[in-house]
Design a protein around this motif. Sequence first.
Motif, PDB file in Angstrom:
ATOM      1  N   TYR A 157       0.839  -1.191   0.000  1.00  0.00           N
ATOM      2  CA  TYR A 157       0.000   0.000   0.000  1.00  0.00           C
ATOM      3  C   TYR A 157       0.878   1.248   0.000  1.00  0.00           C
ATOM      4  O   TYR A 157       1.805   1.369   0.804  1.00  0.00           O
ATOM      5  CB  TYR A 157      -0.928   0.020   1.231  1.00  0.00           C
ATOM      6  CG  TYR A 157      -1.686   1.312   1.310  1.00  0.00           C
ATOM      7  CD1 TYR A 157      -2.740   1.548   0.443  1.00  0.00           C
ATOM      8  CD2 TYR A 157      -1.326   2.306   2.196  1.00  0.00           C
ATOM      9  CE1 TYR A 157      -3.415   2.744   0.459  1.00  0.00           C
ATOM     10  CE2 TYR A 157      -1.999   3.504   2.229  1.00  0.00           C
ATOM     11  CZ  TYR A 157      -3.045   3.724   1.361  1.00  0.00           C
ATOM     12  OH  TYR A 157      -3.698   4.931   1.378  1.00  0.00           O
ATOM     13  N   HIS A 195      -1.769  -2.888   4.824  1.00  0.00           N
ATOM     14  CA  HIS A 195      -3.223  -2.745   4.939  1.00  0.00           C
ATOM     15  C   HIS A 195      -3.659  -3.024   6.375  1.00  0.00           C
ATOM     16  O   HIS A 195      -2.942  -3.647   7.149  1.00  0.00           O
ATOM     17  CB  HIS A 195      -3.925  -3.705   3.961  1.00  0.00           C
ATOM     18  CG  HIS A 195      -3.688  -3.324   2.546  1.00  0.00           C
ATOM     19  ND1 HIS A 195      -2.642  -3.856   1.809  1.00  0.00           N
ATOM     20  CD2 HIS A 195      -4.320  -2.468   1.741  1.00  0.00           C
ATOM     21  CE1 HIS A 195      -2.664  -3.322   0.599  1.00  0.00           C
ATOM     22  NE2 HIS A 195      -3.677  -2.478   0.533  1.00  0.00           N
ATOM     23  N   PRO A 222      -6.394   0.714   3.827  1.00  0.00           N
ATOM     24  CA  PRO A 222      -5.047   1.105   4.255  1.00  0.00           C
ATOM     25  C   PRO A 222      -4.885   1.101   5.767  1.00  0.00           C
ATOM     26  O   PRO A 222      -5.838   1.256   6.515  1.00  0.00           O
ATOM     27  CB  PRO A 222      -4.901   2.518   3.700  1.00  0.00           C
ATOM     28  CG  PRO A 222      -6.287   3.033   3.626  1.00  0.00           C
ATOM     29  CD  PRO A 222      -7.132   1.842   3.262  1.00  0.00           C
TER      30      PRO A 222
END
Length: 171
Positions: free
Chosen positions: A23, A95, A107
């Motif tokens: 992410y 995440h 996230p």
Amino acid sequence: MKFLMTAALLAGLAGAAFAGPQYVDDTGFAVSGYDVVAYRDLAQVPVGQSQPAGVPGRSDITAEYNGAVFAFATEENRERFLTDPAFYAPQYDGHCAYGVAQGGKVPGNPNLWRIVDDRLYLNITSNVVTFWEEDIPANISLSEGNWPGIEAADASDRAIPQFSSEAPVAD
């Protein structure tokens, strides 16, 4: 009822761009530019209490791993990271651990963290932290079972709520 509230919360939340599976938000850095090594040096508090804030990294001290750029507060932390990036990188590619336990991909907030069994976990909001901390081992077990089946396309593309981060800057 709690499950429905959590599902609704997770469905409505999340982050920006992705570089590979890691992410990456609009700062352009993994973990919003926070130093993943520095978490190991922070005093972890008991479950139910807020952890200390993460340590922002610097844009001129970076390393690549898992398709993303990680920023570090010091050269020493960068060197520690390079010895074993998988050890320092957050679980589930940054995440939210509880989101993964619920079968989603949102996230993680770098200020909502916990190290369990030498693994760094992030969560998205303080409310979600409360749910995750109700039974951390069970939630980790659920996350581990769910993670292999969650596809990159399942990831949300909204910003982390109640969190603002400036991209790391060089000193």
